[in-house]
Design an enzyme around this catalytic site. Sequence first.
Site, mmCIF file in Angstrom:
data_model
loop_
_atom_site.group_PDB
_atom_site.id
_atom_site.type_symbol
_atom_site.label_atom_id
_atom_site.label_comp_id
_atom_site.label_asym_id
_atom_site.label_seq_id
_atom_site.Cartn_x
_atom_site.Cartn_y
_atom_site.Cartn_z
ATOM 1 N N LYS A 11 7.782 -7.288 -2.733
ATOM 2 C CA LYS A 11 7.279 -6.302 -1.609
ATOM 3 C C LYS A 11 8.574 -5.855 -0.927
ATOM 4 O O LYS A 11 9.609 -6.327 -1.055
ATOM 5 C CB LYS A 11 6.214 -7.397 -0.794
ATOM 6 C CG LYS A 11 5.040 -7.681 -1.536
ATOM 7 C CD LYS A 11 4.153 -8.769 -0.851
ATOM 8 C CE LYS A 11 3.095 -9.077 -1.442
ATOM 9 N NZ LYS A 11 2.184 -10.133 -1.031
ATOM 10 N N TYR A 51 -4.603 -3.235 -4.706
ATOM 11 C CA TYR A 51 -5.375 -4.118 -3.576
ATOM 12 C C TYR A 51 -6.748 -4.074 -3.471
ATOM 13 O O TYR A 51 -7.193 -4.538 -2.578
ATOM 14 C CB TYR A 51 -4.717 -4.378 -2.259
ATOM 15 C CG TYR A 51 -3.480 -5.062 -2.573
ATOM 16 C CD1 TYR A 51 -3.391 -6.497 -3.007
ATOM 17 C CD2 TYR A 51 -2.036 -4.609 -2.075
ATOM 18 C CE1 TYR A 51 -2.335 -7.192 -3.111
ATOM 19 C CE2 TYR A 51 -0.873 -5.193 -2.205
ATOM 20 C CZ TYR A 51 -0.962 -6.585 -2.692
ATOM 21 O OH TYR A 51 0.332 -7.537 -2.696
ATOM 22 N N ASN A 114 4.968 -12.284 1.967
ATOM 23 C CA ASN A 114 5.120 -13.260 1.064
ATOM 24 C C ASN A 114 5.903 -12.974 -0.133
ATOM 25 O O ASN A 114 5.610 -13.640 -1.095
ATOM 26 C CB ASN A 114 3.924 -14.016 0.809
ATOM 27 C CG ASN A 114 2.868 -13.448 0.238
ATOM 28 O OD1 ASN A 114 2.959 -12.163 -0.199
ATOM 29 N ND2 ASN A 114 1.572 -13.912 -0.091
ATOM 30 N N HIS A 117 4.212 -10.224 -5.352
ATOM 31 C CA HIS A 117 2.887 -10.293 -5.779
ATOM 32 C C HIS A 117 2.946 -10.580 -7.192
ATOM 33 O O HIS A 117 3.804 -10.273 -7.855
ATOM 34 C CB HIS A 117 2.294 -8.918 -5.730
ATOM 35 C CG HIS A 117 1.064 -8.642 -6.921
ATOM 36 N ND1 HIS A 117 -0.086 -9.169 -6.380
ATOM 37 C CD2 HIS A 117 0.891 -8.238 -8.160
ATOM 38 C CE1 HIS A 117 -1.040 -8.771 -7.398
ATOM 39 N NE2 HIS A 117 -0.171 -8.404 -8.504
ATOM 40 N N GLU A 128 -3.324 -4.192 -13.689
ATOM 41 C CA GLU A 128 -2.045 -3.825 -13.082
ATOM 42 C C GLU A 128 -0.910 -3.088 -13.635
ATOM 43 O O GLU A 128 -0.193 -2.458 -13.271
ATOM 44 C CB GLU A 128 -1.460 -5.000 -12.045
ATOM 45 C CG GLU A 128 -2.723 -5.505 -11.117
ATOM 46 C CD GLU A 128 -2.472 -6.968 -10.521
ATOM 47 O OE1 GLU A 128 -1.591 -7.324 -10.913
ATOM 48 O OE2 GLU A 128 -3.232 -7.314 -9.785
HETATM 49 N N1 ATP Z 1 -4.918 -14.261 5.791
HETATM 50 C C1 ATP Z 1 -4.199 -13.489 5.460
HETATM 51 N N2 ATP Z 1 -3.467 -12.571 6.364
HETATM 52 C C2 ATP Z 1 -2.685 -11.570 6.072
HETATM 53 N N3 ATP Z 1 -2.248 -11.040 4.797
HETATM 54 C C3 ATP Z 1 -2.926 -11.907 3.894
HETATM 55 C C4 ATP Z 1 -3.919 -13.027 4.205
HETATM 56 N N4 ATP Z 1 -4.207 -13.484 2.840
HETATM 57 C C5 ATP Z 1 -3.833 -12.649 1.961
HETATM 58 N N5 ATP Z 1 -2.742 -11.567 2.720
HETATM 59 C C6 ATP Z 1 -1.772 -10.668 1.862
HETATM 60 O O1 ATP Z 1 -2.620 -10.174 0.742
HETATM 61 C C7 ATP Z 1 -1.971 -10.601 -0.262
HETATM 62 C C8 ATP Z 1 -3.081 -10.661 -1.441
HETATM 63 O O2 ATP Z 1 -3.872 -11.782 -1.232
HETATM 64 P P1 ATP Z 1 -4.287 -12.816 -2.466
HETATM 65 O O3 ATP Z 1 -5.569 -13.379 -1.871
HETATM 66 O O4 ATP Z 1 -4.652 -11.918 -3.627
HETATM 67 O O5 ATP Z 1 -3.012 -13.864 -2.704
HETATM 68 P P2 ATP Z 1 -2.347 -13.882 -3.930
HETATM 69 O O6 ATP Z 1 -2.952 -13.528 -5.202
HETATM 70 O O7 ATP Z 1 -1.504 -14.992 -3.801
HETATM 71 O O8 ATP Z 1 -1.095 -12.524 -3.357
HETATM 72 P P3 ATP Z 1 -0.690 -11.415 -4.580
HETATM 73 O O9 ATP Z 1 -2.273 -10.778 -4.822
HETATM 74 O O10 ATP Z 1 0.009 -10.471 -3.387
HETATM 75 O O11 ATP Z 1 0.107 -11.914 -5.502
HETATM 76 C C9 ATP Z 1 -1.200 -11.716 -0.225
HETATM 77 O O12 ATP Z 1 0.064 -11.952 -1.071
HETATM 78 C C10 ATP Z 1 -0.795 -11.738 1.198
HETATM 79 O O13 ATP Z 1 0.344 -10.611 1.347
HETATM 80 MG MG MG Z 2 -3.876 -11.711 -5.489
#
Ligand code: ATP
Ligand code: MG
Length: 150
Positions: A11, A51, A114, A117, A128
Site C-alpha cells: 500500500k 476491493y 496495514n 494486501h 486480482e
Molecule cells: N475496520 C476497518 N477499518 C478500516 N479499514 C479496514 C477495516 N477492515 C478492513 N480494512 C481495510 O480494508 C482492507 C481489506 O479488508 P479485508 O477484510 O479484505 O482484510 P485482508 O484480507 O486482511 O486485507 P487485504 O484484502 O488488504 O489483504 C484491509 O487490509 C484494511 O486496509
Molecule cells: Mg482481503
Amino acid sequence: MAGEKTFAMLKPGVLQRRIVGEVLSRIERKGLKLIALKMMSIPRDLCEQHYAEHKDRPFFNDLVSYVTSGPVVAMVITGENAIAILRMLCGATRVNEAVPGTIRGDLGLDTQKNVIHASDSAESAAREIGLFFKPSEIQAYEDGNEAWYV
Ligand SMILES: Nc1ncnc2c1ncn2[C@@H]1O[C@H](COP(=O)(O)OP(=O)(O)OP(=O)(O)O)[C@@H](O)[C@H]1O
Ligand SMILES: [Mg+2]
C-alpha cells in the site's frame, strides 16, 4: 512453475516510508518467489474493482482513497501454498490483532494502512492477478532454489 500463484500489493505508505525492501525481503527470505513486480498508481476504478467485495462496508471510500493516494508496488508471488503462507506472513487485518513477527504486526499501527494486501483464496488470486498484470508481465524462470525451499 511449481506451486500456487498469489497477488500482493504494498500500500502507498510502504513507498512513503521507504520500507519496500524490508517487506520484499521478508517474502523472499521465506522462500517465496517473485514472478512479477511493478510500481504503479492505481486508477480509482481499478481500485474499486479490486476491493469490490467491500463496497458496502463503512471503510470502503476511505480505503480506496488511501490506496489511490500514491504509488503502490504490485506483485505476483509463487511457491508451495503461497496463498496461505503469504497471508500468515502478513498477519491479521486489524493491526491490534497482528502479532509481532508478522509484516503487519511489526510495521504498522493503523488498520487501513496495514502495509500489504494479499489474496485470500485461489479465486481471488486469479482475479486480482488478471486485474493488475498482463500475462506477458509474468516471468517464468528457474533459480535453482526449489531444492532448498521445497
Ligand atoms: N475496520 C476497518 N477499518 C478500516 N479499514 C479496514 C477495516 N477492515 C478492513 N480494512 C481495510 O480494508 C482492507 C481489506 O479488508 P479485508 O477484510 O479484505 O482484510 P485482508 O484480507 O486482511 O486485507 P487485504 O484484502 O488488504 O489483504 C484491509 O487490509 C484494511 O486496509
Ligand atoms: Mg482481503
